[in-house]
Design a protein around this motif. Structure first.
Motif, PDB file in Angstrom:
ATOM      1  N   PHE A 113       0.813  -1.210   0.000  1.00 22.13           N
ATOM      2  CA  PHE A 113       0.000   0.000   0.000  1.00 22.13           C
ATOM      3  C   PHE A 113       0.849   1.262   0.000  1.00 22.13           C
ATOM      4  N   TYR A 114       0.279   2.337  -0.545  1.00 19.33           N
ATOM      5  CA  TYR A 114       0.982   3.615  -0.575  1.00 19.33           C
ATOM      6  C   TYR A 114       1.339   4.074   0.839  1.00 19.33           C
ATOM      7  N   ALA A 115       0.406   3.907   1.781  1.00 23.37           N
ATOM      8  CA  ALA A 115       0.653   4.302   3.158  1.00 23.37           C
ATOM      9  C   ALA A 115      -0.244   3.508   4.095  1.00 23.37           C
ATOM     10  N   MET A 116       0.224   3.381   5.327  1.00 22.43           N
ATOM     11  CA  MET A 116      -0.611   2.916   6.420  1.00 22.43           C
ATOM     12  C   MET A 116      -0.833   4.091   7.347  1.00 22.43           C
ATOM     13  N   SER A 117      -1.994   4.121   7.980  1.00 24.10           N
ATOM     14  CA  SER A 117      -2.368   5.313   8.718  1.00 24.10           C
ATOM     15  C   SER A 117      -3.150   4.977   9.982  1.00 24.10           C
ATOM     16  N   ILE A 128       4.595   7.081  14.513  1.00 22.31           N
ATOM     17  CA  ILE A 128       4.081   5.936  13.775  1.00 22.31           C
ATOM     18  C   ILE A 128       5.257   5.142  13.218  1.00 22.31           C
ATOM     19  N   SER A 129       5.138   3.824  13.244  1.00 25.91           N
ATOM     20  CA  SER A 129       6.170   2.953  12.708  1.00 25.91           C
ATOM     21  C   SER A 129       5.522   1.684  12.189  1.00 25.91           C
ATOM     22  N   ARG A 130       6.297   0.870  11.518  1.00 26.73           N
ATOM     23  CA  ARG A 130       5.766  -0.389  11.001  1.00 26.73           C
ATOM     24  C   ARG A 130       6.829  -1.465  11.031  1.00 26.73           C
ATOM     25  N   ASP A 131       6.365  -2.711  11.008  1.00 23.72           N
ATOM     26  CA  ASP A 131       7.223  -3.879  10.893  1.00 23.72           C
ATOM     27  C   ASP A 131       6.624  -4.719   9.783  1.00 23.72           C
ATOM     28  N   ASN A 132       7.180  -4.601   8.589  1.00 26.13           N
ATOM     29  CA  ASN A 132       6.613  -5.293   7.436  1.00 26.13           C
ATOM     30  C   ASN A 132       6.646  -6.814   7.594  1.00 26.13           C
ATOM     31  N   VAL A 172      -4.604  10.985  12.124  1.00 30.02           N
ATOM     32  CA  VAL A 172      -3.632  11.244  13.173  1.00 30.02           C
ATOM     33  C   VAL A 172      -2.205  11.170  12.640  1.00 30.02           C
ATOM     34  N   ALA A 173      -1.893  10.112  11.895  1.00 29.19           N
ATOM     35  CA  ALA A 173      -0.536   9.898  11.407  1.00 29.19           C
ATOM     36  C   ALA A 173      -0.557   8.921  10.249  1.00 29.19           C
ATOM     37  N   LEU A 174       0.454   9.012   9.390  1.00 31.14           N
ATOM     38  CA  LEU A 174       0.612   8.035   8.326  1.00 31.14           C
ATOM     39  C   LEU A 174       2.078   7.770   8.077  1.00 31.14           C
ATOM     40  N   ILE A 175       2.343   6.613   7.507  1.00 32.45           N
ATOM     41  CA  ILE A 175       3.698   6.253   7.103  1.00 32.45           C
ATOM     42  C   ILE A 175       3.612   5.635   5.722  1.00 32.45           C
ATOM     43  N   THR A 176       4.397   6.148   4.775  1.00 29.79           N
ATOM     44  CA  THR A 176       4.374   5.646   3.409  1.00 29.79           C
ATOM     45  C   THR A 176       5.192   4.373   3.285  1.00 29.79           C
ATOM     46  N   ARG A 177       5.080   3.751   2.138  1.00 25.39           N
ATOM     47  CA  ARG A 177       5.787   2.493   1.925  1.00 25.39           C
ATOM     48  C   ARG A 177       7.299   2.670   1.940  1.00 25.39           C
ATOM     49  N   ILE A 178       7.795   3.890   1.692  1.00 25.02           N
ATOM     50  CA  ILE A 178       9.226   4.142   1.746  1.00 25.02           C
ATOM     51  C   ILE A 178       9.663   4.768   3.061  1.00 25.02           C
ATOM     52  N   GLY A 179       8.729   4.922   4.014  1.00 21.95           N
ATOM     53  CA  GLY A 179       9.098   5.349   5.347  1.00 21.95           C
ATOM     54  C   GLY A 179       8.894   6.808   5.686  1.00 21.95           C
ATOM     55  N   THR A 221       6.850   9.980   6.980  1.00 25.81           N
ATOM     56  CA  THR A 221       5.774  10.095   7.947  1.00 25.81           C
ATOM     57  C   THR A 221       5.137  11.472   7.914  1.00 25.81           C
ATOM     58  N   ASN A 222       3.888  11.539   8.372  1.00 31.05           N
ATOM     59  CA  ASN A 222       3.166  12.791   8.479  1.00 31.05           C
ATOM     60  C   ASN A 222       2.249  12.705   9.689  1.00 31.05           C
ATOM     61  N   TYR A 223       2.123  13.825  10.425  1.00 36.35           N
ATOM     62  CA  TYR A 223       1.348  13.848  11.660  1.00 36.35           C
ATOM     63  C   TYR A 223       0.406  15.033  11.694  1.00 36.35           C
ATOM     64  N   ALA A 224      -0.728  14.839  12.338  1.00 37.69           N
ATOM     65  CA  ALA A 224      -1.610  15.953  12.629  1.00 37.69           C
ATOM     66  C   ALA A 224      -0.900  16.920  13.577  1.00 37.69           C
ATOM     67  N   ASP A 225      -1.159  18.216  13.411  1.00 36.27           N
ATOM     68  CA  ASP A 225      -0.501  19.215  14.248  1.00 36.27           C
ATOM     69  C   ASP A 225      -0.724  18.946  15.736  1.00 36.27           C
ATOM     70  N   ALA A 226      -1.892  18.443  16.085  1.00 30.77           N
ATOM     71  CA  ALA A 226      -2.241  18.237  17.484  1.00 30.77           C
ATOM     72  C   ALA A 226      -1.392  17.177  18.169  1.00 30.77           C
ATOM     73  N   VAL A 227      -0.779  16.277  17.399  1.00 22.45           N
ATOM     74  CA  VAL A 227      -0.008  15.192  17.997  1.00 22.45           C
ATOM     75  C   VAL A 227       1.471  15.256  17.655  1.00 22.45           C
ATOM     76  N   LYS A 228       1.863  16.181  16.818  1.00 24.04           N
ATOM     77  CA  LYS A 228       3.255  16.286  16.370  1.00 24.04           C
ATOM     78  C   LYS A 228       4.191  16.474  17.562  1.00 24.04           C
ATOM     79  N   GLY A 229       5.245  15.680  17.594  1.00 20.14           N
ATOM     80  CA  GLY A 229       6.196  15.738  18.681  1.00 20.14           C
ATOM     81  C   GLY A 229       5.872  14.825  19.834  1.00 20.14           C
ATOM     82  N   ARG A 230       4.656  14.282  19.865  1.00 15.29           N
ATOM     83  CA  ARG A 230       4.237  13.388  20.944  1.00 15.29           C
ATOM     84  C   ARG A 230       3.985  11.962  20.469  1.00 15.29           C
TER      85      ARG A 230
END
Length: 118
Positions: free
Chosen positions: A31-35, A69-73, A48-55, A57-66
């Motif tokens: 998938f393009y991203a998991m979220s 998101i990660s994955r274990d394929n 809230v957050a997403l991680i693309t297939r190449i790693g 990441t993007n976060y909502a402003d409300a949670v950034k820094g706290r």
């Protein structure tokens, strides 16, 4: 289709931490991203957050820094590490696959409840 099961939610006091897990029945690397999304009582579901297939990441402003998101394929699992939790983080958390234009790929599952007390 792929089945997604969220877990790891619970009751925690403000300032505490939780780690959520999302286990898929098939490969997530295609998938393009998991979220992660969440829905607070009386509010709409929000990204809230997403991680693309190449790693990337993007976060909502409300949670950034706290939140992180990660994955274990190899385990077909996506994680959301949540630190410095606030009462406004309370809600049901869901995971989903996401395409490049922001559409989710699967029906929403049961989610996992996160409750942060003040």
């Amino acid at each position: 289709q792929v089945q997604l099961v969220e877990s790891g939610g619970g009751l925690v006091q403000a300032g505490g931490s939780l780690r959520l897990s999302c286990v898929a029945s098939g490969s997530i690397s295609v998938f393009y991203a998991m979220s992660w999304y969440r829905q607070a009582p009386g509010k709409q579901r929000e990204l809230v957050a997403l991680i693309t297939r190449i790693g990337n990441t993007n976060y909502a402003d409300a949670v950034k820094g706290r939140f992180t998101i990660s994955r274990d394929n190899a385990k077909n699992t996506v994680y959301l590490q949540m630190n410095s939790l606030k009462p406004e983080d309370t809600g049901v958390y869901y995971c989903n696959a996401r395409d490049s234009v922001g559409r989710v790929r699967f029906d929403w599952g049961q989610g996992t409840q996160v409750t942060v007390s003040s």
